[in-house]
Design a protein around this motif. Structure first.
Motif, PDB file in Angstrom:
ATOM      1  N   UNK A  92      -6.759   7.028   7.223  1.00 26.88           N
ATOM      2  CA  UNK A  92      -6.395   5.880   7.479  1.00 26.88           C
ATOM      3  C   UNK A  92      -5.505   5.178   7.786  1.00 26.88           C
ATOM      4  N   UNK A  93      -4.989   3.973   8.405  1.00 22.30           N
ATOM      5  CA  UNK A  93      -4.303   3.635   9.230  1.00 22.30           C
ATOM      6  C   UNK A  93      -3.015   2.744   7.715  1.00 22.30           C
ATOM      7  N   UNK A  94      -1.949   2.591   8.687  1.00 19.34           N
ATOM      8  CA  UNK A  94      -0.890   1.392   7.276  1.00 19.34           C
ATOM      9  C   UNK A  94      -0.837   0.752   6.248  1.00 19.34           C
ATOM     10  N   UNK A  95      -2.762   0.352   6.823  1.00 18.95           N
ATOM     11  CA  UNK A  95      -2.830  -0.498   6.381  1.00 18.95           C
ATOM     12  C   UNK A  95      -3.837  -0.218   5.414  1.00 18.95           C
ATOM     13  N   UNK A  96      -4.353   0.878   5.016  1.00 19.75           N
ATOM     14  CA  UNK A  96      -5.797   1.496   4.721  1.00 19.75           C
ATOM     15  C   UNK A  96      -7.221   0.902   5.411  1.00 19.75           C
ATOM     16  N   UNK A 131      -6.978   5.220  -4.393  1.00 21.88           N
ATOM     17  CA  UNK A 131      -5.741   6.300  -4.012  1.00 21.88           C
ATOM     18  C   UNK A 131      -5.180   5.686  -2.744  1.00 21.88           C
ATOM     19  N   UNK A 132      -5.981   5.568  -1.579  1.00 23.29           N
ATOM     20  CA  UNK A 132      -5.618   4.702  -0.035  1.00 23.29           C
ATOM     21  C   UNK A 132      -4.936   4.235  -0.720  1.00 23.29           C
ATOM     22  N   UNK A 133      -5.165   2.414  -1.434  1.00 30.58           N
ATOM     23  CA  UNK A 133      -4.324   1.491  -1.772  1.00 30.58           C
ATOM     24  C   UNK A 133      -3.071   1.495  -2.484  1.00 30.58           C
ATOM     25  N   UNK A 134      -3.261   3.025  -3.138  1.00 29.59           N
ATOM     26  CA  UNK A 134      -1.819   2.893  -3.954  1.00 29.59           C
ATOM     27  C   UNK A 134      -0.863   3.779  -3.264  1.00 29.59           C
TER      28      UNK A 134
END
Length: 619
Positions: A92-96, A131-134
C-alpha cells in the motif's frame, strides 16, 4: 460456567455500545476502536469499501516506482516463505491505498481476498481497525488478530502490517500480510517486519549511489543482519540517509540527515574511511562513548562493496519431494492424476488427451516417475517418423535389413524402454500398417526386429498421447478400434488452459521456472486469465517470457500490451449455450473492459455484487 475472555467482553461491549472494559485489549486496538466509534461505524455491519479509478492507481505506482520495484521482490520472497497459509500480501502507499497484491489462490477467491485489490483504500475510516490503517497511523509494525478487527465480519482474519519509512521517518509505503490461518501468526509478523526493513535498506543503496554506505553494530557478527545500522555519507562526511536501526543505535546523538559523521563518531571521517578501505572491519566509538564495529558496504563514487547478505530470513517451506513438476490443482485433473499410480501399478496402458500445449509430455513423464520403474523414459513423436520406417524405429532392425538401414542395426525404441516407459506422442499419426504390428506388441510385449529371427520379451509401461479425437478416426476407419481399446485402458484428459481452475497457480509456477527472482502481481494474473490461449500453457509461457524481456524485476498487468483482448462476443464457459446467460455475461465483460479492469467499478456500474462480476470473468 465459563467466564468470557477479555476479547469476548470487549466485543460484547463494543457491539452493545457500552464503554470498553479496561485492560482487555492492546492499547493501540482499543484506541482504534474508539476512533471508529467516533466515526459512527457499526461493528456489526459490512464495510462499504471504496476503490479508486485504475488510472489513479497507475499514477500512484509511478510516484513510488523505486519502492515498488524493491517491494515486489520482497513480496515474492514472502509468498514463498508462507505458501500454503491461505494468505494475501499487499503493498500500500502511505495513505493505505493498495497498489499490488500477491496471494494464495484460495484467499484470493474468498470475500476478504476480493476486497484487497489494487485501488482499494484500507483506511480506518472505511475498513475499521485493520493492520494497514493502524500501521499508517502509528508508523509502527502492528498485528490485528481475529476479533480485534472492528468489523465482526473480519473476525476470521489475522493481519500483519509494517510501514516502510525513509531516513526522515516519513512513511513511503505499507507492507501487509493477511491470512485466515492463525497457526503461523507470529512467524508471519516477523517476516513482514523483516521484509519492510530490507526494503528500507534497499532504498538507501538504490538512491544513494553517490555515497559511502557504512554498516555498524556493537557486535561484529551482526554487521550482515537487518539489525545493523546503515548510514549513507557523502564524500565530505555529511550524513545523507540513516536507517531505523542506525537511528536507534545512535540515540541521544544528532543522528539525522544533514548532520556530519564527526558529530556522531569520535574518529574523524577521513581517518575512518581510510581504515575501512584498507582493512575491512574497523572498531570505532560513537560520541556517547559506545564502541561499535563498522564496515564499508559501498564506496563513493562509482565502485561498490557487496551489500550485506540476507541472514536471519527463515527458509521457504519445502513441499514433498515427489510432487510433480507441473501444476494440477484443477479439481477434475487432480482426481485423475491421483489415480495414475494405481493404473501404472496394474501395468495399464495410459492414454493422455488434450489440445496442443496443455502439457501431455510432462504428464507422461510424471506417469514414468510415479510408476517407480528403473528403466528409461523413451519418447517417440509418431508423426515425425516416416511411414516406411515406423516399424523399424519402434521394434529395431538387423544389419542390412532394408535399404539405408544402419550398418550396425538397431535394437529399437521398445527394447530401449525395457523396464521403463515408452511414450507414443501424436499416436493418431501412426500409419495403419504399423497399427497392426503395434497391437500385436501390446498383446504379447514381445519384439522382433525387422529382418531378425528372434523375439525379445520386454517389460514396458505404455503411455500414448494425442490432440485428436481417436473415436472419430475409428469411425472414419483411419485408426483401428482394437488398438484404441488397448491404448485407452486408463484415459486422462488435460483441459485447455482457459478451462483450468488453477490458472493462477500455473502462472506462478511458470514464473518460478522462467525467472525465480521476478515477482508477478495478482492484477497481472487477472489480466492473463481474461485472454484466449489457443496455444495453452506453451503460449502462456511465451507471453511471460516476452514480459520478462521488458523488465526482469517484476511483471504487472501493463506488461502484456501485445496480448489480444478478450473478444466482446465471448462469454465465460459456464454461460456458453444459454442465450440469456451469454448476453448478460458479455455485458459484464464489456463493462469490465470499459472500467479499465476495475472490478468494483464494474459492479457499481451494473448494480451487481463483486462476486457476480468475478464469476462471469472466470476468476
Amino acid at each position: 460456567m465459563l467466564h468470557p475472555s477479555g476479547i469476548d467482553r470487549a466485543r460484547q461491549a463494543l457491539e452493545r455500545g457500552d464503554r470498553l472494559p479496561g485492560g482487555t485489549l492492546p492499547a493501540a486496538i482499543a484506541e482504534s476502536w474508539q476512533r471508529c466509534r467516533d466515526l459512527g461505524l457499526d461493528p456489526r455491519s459490512v464495510p462499504n469499501g471504496e476503490v479508486i479509478a485504475f488510472a489513479e492507481v497507475i499514477r500512484k505506482r509511478e510516484q513510488v516506482a523505486a519502492l515498488r520495484r524493491l517491494a515486489l521482490a520482497e513480496m515474492k520472497l514472502l509468498h514463498s516463505q508462507i505458501a500454503g497459509s491461505n494468505f494475501i500480501i499487499a503493498l500500500g502507499d502511505a495513505e493505505g491505498v493498495v497498489l499490488d497484491t500477491i496471494s494464495d489462490q484460495h484467499f484470493a477467491d474468498s470475500t476478504a481476498g476480493r476486497s484487497v485489490i489494487p485501488g482499494s483504500i484500507w483506511s480506518e475510516a472505511r475498513y475499521g481497525t485493520n493492520a494497514l490503517g493502524l500501521a499508517a497511523a502509528g508508523k509502527e509494525a502492528v498485528a490485528v488478530y481475529g476479533r480485534e478487527h472492528y468489523f465482526a465480519c473480519h473476525g476470521h482474519l489475522s493481519c500483519m502490517a509494517a510501514p516502510i519509512l525513509d531516513s526522515n521517518g516519513r512513511i513511503l509505503g505499507l507492507l501487509d500480510a493477511s491470512c485466515s490461518n492463525e497457526a503461523r501468526q507470529q512467524h508471519t509478523h516477523a517476516l513482514v517486519r523483516m521484509a519492510a526493513a530490507q526494503i528500507e535498506n534497499g532504498l538507501i543503496f538504490q538512491e544513494r549511489t553517490e555515497c559511502f554506505i557504512l554498516a555498524f553494530h556493537p557486535r561484529a557478527e551482526y554487521l550482515d543482519t537487518l539489525s545493523a545500522g546503515l548510514v549513507a555519507v557523502s564524500r565530505d562526511g555529511e550524513v545523507i540517509s540513516l536507517n531505523r536501526p542506525g537511528t536507534s543505535l545512535l540515540a541521544g546523538l544528532p543522528a539525522a540527515a544533514g548532520s556530519h559523521f564527526d558529530q556522531l563518531f569520535e574518529a574523524s571521517f577521513g581517518t575512518t574511511i581510510s581504515g575501512l578501505l584498507n582493512g575491512g572491519v574497523t572498531a570505532v566509538r560513537d560520541r556517547a562513548g559506545s564502541g561499535v564495529f563498522m564496515v564499508c558496504r559501498q564506496i563513493a563514487p562509482g565502485g561498490r562493496v557487496s551489500p550485506p547478505r540476507r541472514s536471519g530470513v527463515m527458509p521457504a517451506h519445502n513441499g514433498g519431494d515427489r510432487a510433480p513438476d507441473f501444476v494440477c490443482e484443477d479439481r477434475s485433473l487432480k482426481r485423475a492424476v491421483a489415480e495414475i499410480g494405481r493404473a501404472a501399478a496394474l501395468r495399464m496402458p495410459i492414454h493422455i488427451t488434450g489440445e496442443t500445449g496443455t502439457g501431455k509430455e510432462l504428464m507422461a513423464r510424471h506417469v514414468h516417475t510415479v510408476s517407480g520403474r528403473k528403466g528409461e523414459f523413451v519418447a517417440v513423436n509418431c508423426g515425425a517418423v516416416p511411414e516406411q520406417l515406423f516399424i523399424a524405429e519402434i521394434f529395431g532392425h538387423e544389419r542390412g535389413a532394408y535399404t539405408n538401414a544402419r550398418s550396425e542395426g538397431s535394437p529399437g525404441l521398445a527394447r530401449l524402454a525395457d523396464r521403463g516407459t515408452l511414450f507414443l506422442d501424436e499416436v493418431a499419426d501412426i500409419p495403419l500398417p504399423a497399427q497392426t504390428a503395434l497391437l500385436r506388441f501390446l498383446d504379447s510385449m514381445e519384439v522382433r526386429a525387422v529382418g531378425g529371427q528372434h523375439t525379445h520379451r520386454v517389460d514396458v509401461q505404455i503411455v500414448s498421447a494425442t490432440n485428436r479425437d481417436l473415436s472419430e478416426m475409428v469411425a472414419e476407419r483411419s485408426f483401428r478400434a482394437d488398438l484404441l481399446y488397448r491404448l485407452n485402458a486408463f484415459t486422462l484428459h488435460l483441459p485447455p488452459l482457459e478451462a483450468r481452475s488453477d490458472f493462477a497457480l500455473i502462472v506462478r509456477h511458470l514464473m518460478r521456472k522462467l525467472a525465480p527472482d521476478a515477482a508477478i502481481t495478482d492484477a497481472a494474473i487477472t489480466a492473463l486469465s481474461l485472454r484466449k490461449w489457443p496455444g495453452n500453457i506453451r503460449e502462456l509461457q511465451a507471453a511471460l517470457q516476452r514480459a520478462l524481456v521488458r523488465g526482469m524485476d517484476f511483471v504487472d498487468e501493463g506488461s502484456f500490451d501485445d496480448c489480444s483482448s478478450p473478444e466482446e462476443t465471448e462469454s465465460c464457459a459456464a454461460c456458453r449455450g444459454h442465450p440469456l446467460d451469454e448476453s448478460r455475461c458479455r455485458e459484464i465483460r464489456r463493462a469490465y473492459r470499459d472500467a479499465s479492469g476495475n472490478i468494483s467499478e464494474t459492479a457499481r456500474r451494473l448494480g451487481l455484487s463483486r462476486t457476480t462480476v468475478y464469476k462471469h470473468l472466470g476468476l
